[in-house]
Design a protein around this motif. Sequence first.
Motif, PDB file in Angstrom:
ATOM      1  N   ALA A  96       0.840  -1.204   0.000  1.00  9.62           N
ATOM      2  CA  ALA A  96       0.000   0.000   0.000  1.00  9.62           C
ATOM      3  C   ALA A  96       0.871   1.249   0.000  1.00  9.62           C
ATOM      4  O   ALA A  96       0.558   2.244  -0.678  1.00  9.62           O
ATOM      5  N   ALA A  97       1.975   1.206   0.745  1.00 12.12           N
ATOM      6  CA  ALA A  97       2.892   2.350   0.787  1.00 12.12           C
ATOM      7  C   ALA A  97       3.555   2.568  -0.569  1.00 12.12           C
ATOM      8  O   ALA A  97       3.733   3.709  -1.020  1.00 12.12           O
ATOM      9  N   VAL A  98       3.902   1.496  -1.265  1.00 11.07           N
ATOM     10  CA  VAL A  98       4.530   1.604  -2.590  1.00 11.07           C
ATOM     11  C   VAL A  98       3.548   2.169  -3.607  1.00 11.07           C
ATOM     12  O   VAL A  98       3.905   3.020  -4.437  1.00 11.07           O
ATOM     13  N   VAL A  99       2.314   1.709  -3.571  1.00  8.80           N
ATOM     14  CA  VAL A  99       1.297   2.211  -4.497  1.00  8.80           C
ATOM     15  C   VAL A  99       1.069   3.708  -4.275  1.00  8.80           C
ATOM     16  O   VAL A  99       0.983   4.489  -5.243  1.00  8.80           O
ATOM     17  N   LYS A 100       0.988   4.109  -3.026  1.00  7.14           N
ATOM     18  CA  LYS A 100       0.790   5.528  -2.712  1.00  7.14           C
ATOM     19  C   LYS A 100       1.966   6.360  -3.217  1.00  7.14           C
ATOM     20  O   LYS A 100       1.776   7.428  -3.814  1.00  7.14           O
ATOM     21  N   GLU A 101       3.189   5.841  -3.005  1.00  4.13           N
ATOM     22  CA  GLU A 101       4.390   6.549  -3.457  1.00  4.13           C
ATOM     23  C   GLU A 101       4.394   6.689  -4.977  1.00  4.13           C
ATOM     24  O   GLU A 101       4.728   7.759  -5.524  1.00  4.13           O
ATOM     25  N   ALA A 102       4.011   5.609  -5.706  1.00  2.00           N
ATOM     26  CA  ALA A 102       3.995   5.638  -7.173  1.00  2.00           C
ATOM     27  C   ALA A 102       2.954   6.641  -7.684  1.00  2.00           C
ATOM     28  O   ALA A 102       3.197   7.349  -8.660  1.00  2.00           O
ATOM     29  N   GLU A 103       1.799   6.690  -7.034  1.00  2.00           N
ATOM     30  CA  GLU A 103       0.754   7.629  -7.451  1.00  2.00           C
ATOM     31  C   GLU A 103       1.217   9.070  -7.273  1.00  2.00           C
ATOM     32  O   GLU A 103       0.981   9.927  -8.121  1.00  2.00           O
ATOM     33  N   GLN A 104       1.909   9.345  -6.159  1.00  2.00           N
ATOM     34  CA  GLN A 104       2.396  10.698  -5.900  1.00  2.00           C
ATOM     35  C   GLN A 104       3.488  11.094  -6.889  1.00  2.00           C
ATOM     36  O   GLN A 104       3.603  12.267  -7.272  1.00  2.00           O
ATOM     37  N   ALA A 105       4.307  10.086  -7.329  1.00  2.00           N
ATOM     38  CA  ALA A 105       5.395  10.367  -8.276  1.00  2.00           C
ATOM     39  C   ALA A 105       4.915  10.315  -9.721  1.00  2.00           C
ATOM     40  O   ALA A 105       5.689  10.609 -10.637  1.00  2.00           O
ATOM     41  N   GLY A 106       3.678   9.889  -9.940  1.00  2.00           N
ATOM     42  CA  GLY A 106       3.137   9.805 -11.287  1.00  2.00           C
ATOM     43  C   GLY A 106       3.739   8.699 -12.123  1.00  2.00           C
ATOM     44  O   GLY A 106       3.839   8.825 -13.351  1.00  2.00           O
ATOM     45  N   ARG A 107       4.128   7.592 -11.498  1.00  2.00           N
ATOM     46  CA  ARG A 107       4.676   6.460 -12.253  1.00  2.00           C
ATOM     47  C   ARG A 107       3.885   5.189 -11.946  1.00  2.00           C
ATOM     48  O   ARG A 107       3.213   5.085 -10.919  1.00  2.00           O
ATOM     49  N   GLU A 108       4.031   4.206 -12.852  1.00  2.00           N
ATOM     50  CA  GLU A 108       3.336   2.922 -12.695  1.00  2.00           C
ATOM     51  C   GLU A 108       4.116   2.024 -11.751  1.00  2.00           C
ATOM     52  O   GLU A 108       5.350   2.020 -11.734  1.00  2.00           O
ATOM     53  N   VAL A 109       3.396   1.270 -10.964  1.00  2.00           N
ATOM     54  CA  VAL A 109       4.048   0.313 -10.068  1.00  2.00           C
ATOM     55  C   VAL A 109       4.661  -0.808 -10.895  1.00  2.00           C
ATOM     56  O   VAL A 109       4.041  -1.321 -11.826  1.00  2.00           O
ATOM     57  N   ALA A 110       5.890  -1.182 -10.580  1.00  2.00           N
ATOM     58  CA  ALA A 110       6.569  -2.257 -11.309  1.00  2.00           C
ATOM     59  C   ALA A 110       5.751  -3.540 -11.236  1.00  2.00           C
ATOM     60  O   ALA A 110       5.157  -3.854 -10.203  1.00  2.00           O
TER      61      ALA A 110
END
Length: 472
Positions: A132-146
């Motif tokens: 959940a923390a990784v998904v939130k970080e990716a959304e804030q950075a505007g990138r897709e989760v690996a």
Amino acid sequence: DGSDEPGTAACAGRPGADERWFYCPNSAGTPRYVYSSRVGDGICDCCDGSDEWQLPGTCQDLCEEQGRARKARLEQRRAEMERGIRKRQAALADAEAEVKEWTGKLAVLEAEEAELLKSLQARQEIQRQKRAAVVKEAEQAGREVAPDLAPESKKVSEYAKWMEKGDSASEEAGASSSEQVCSDKVCIARAAVARRELRQIKVKSGALVDFVEFVYASGEPSVVGEGKGEEQEPFDLEPGEVLVEIRGAQGGLLDRIQFVTSRGRESKAYGGSGGDSFSFKASDGKMIVGLRRAVGLAGRVTGMEEALFRPLTPAEKELEDAMGLVQEAERGLSAKAASMQELQGKIELAAGAHAAYQSLNECGTAQLGQYNYKICPFGEATQGHVRLGRWKGWASDARHVGLFDNGERCFSGIVRSLRVQFECGEKHVVETVREPSQCVYEATMTHPAACDPRDFEESDRVLQPHEGHVEL
């Protein structure tokens, strides 16, 4: 109905007469019945000559002589059976002890499985929080989760897949979620997997590529392929270098393979010539960390495994570590479940009707005529180099009868099969083999597990017309 002529062949041609028997008293020998049509035919079927009473002097009374010979045979056979019975009883006692031991081990494994399941659930909860923390970080950075760090909804527990389908489920599930890519005539799957640091590639090859082994900085290596190729010079990756391309050629089999790194270094081309050429490169920001191949000798490449190449963020690194702990727990549960399944199978066999055969599991052999025969219960049966069949199971219509099927094909196209009657004996010996119809075989084989004390009760019965002597 011919009942007025029980001692002659006068009514042999009448309906129902074939079912009329003549009784031979055979005093000092073995009483028996013969077909009434054989009475008065000049041939001595009864050892006391009673079937030729119409022709005095035709037959001598041989019952005492035959009785002595039969008694000697019975005594020898009885001794063999007694030794076989002792072996059978010892085998059943061993099986009972093994079942008790295995049942205890199974209880321990079940308790350990419950503890591992609790550990897995706790690790899965930590993994969910990290993801959940990784998904939130990716959304804030505007990138897709690996892909290899994808949300839980896109992933399936390896333990759940194993429990549902077995060991092959992991590969099938991985292939189903992967992307297909093509290079000219060759198409393979490209799948996202967990990050691994590749250090070395080992190859065994000849005219074809048999084994490819990927060696990582940590964890078990990944070995794909089958065959007996020669070991080749390994390809080592330098620090900071990753694999970005595979080249080669294949048709039904993998003919050739070559590896290219991020620094443009190329390995030697392993294998031979032939097949359709291919070249597959890693996706942007990805590195190649493994291959998938078809089952069998020098199986063709069916998939390429990729992992994220860019440096992980702290949150991604924490998630990767959590995923590794979950996978470790799942592997432990899968291994535990496999051990339990194996023990349960052993218990079922050792406690079943044919338990003694499992404990006394040896092959029977013999040379009969020009052929060498070998019959292995629970294995294969062969006639020289020809396979007569593989173990199928026990016949439902008879005692101590084993069935073999899926033998080699005859020239006529018929698949060979074998039916084996196991008879009491101290040793494992193939006694007879016959072929009543084309490529369908029947055999008798002595085996201690077939020794049943109840068989002694039949030693004094009257012989039927189709029997020549008593076989205990």
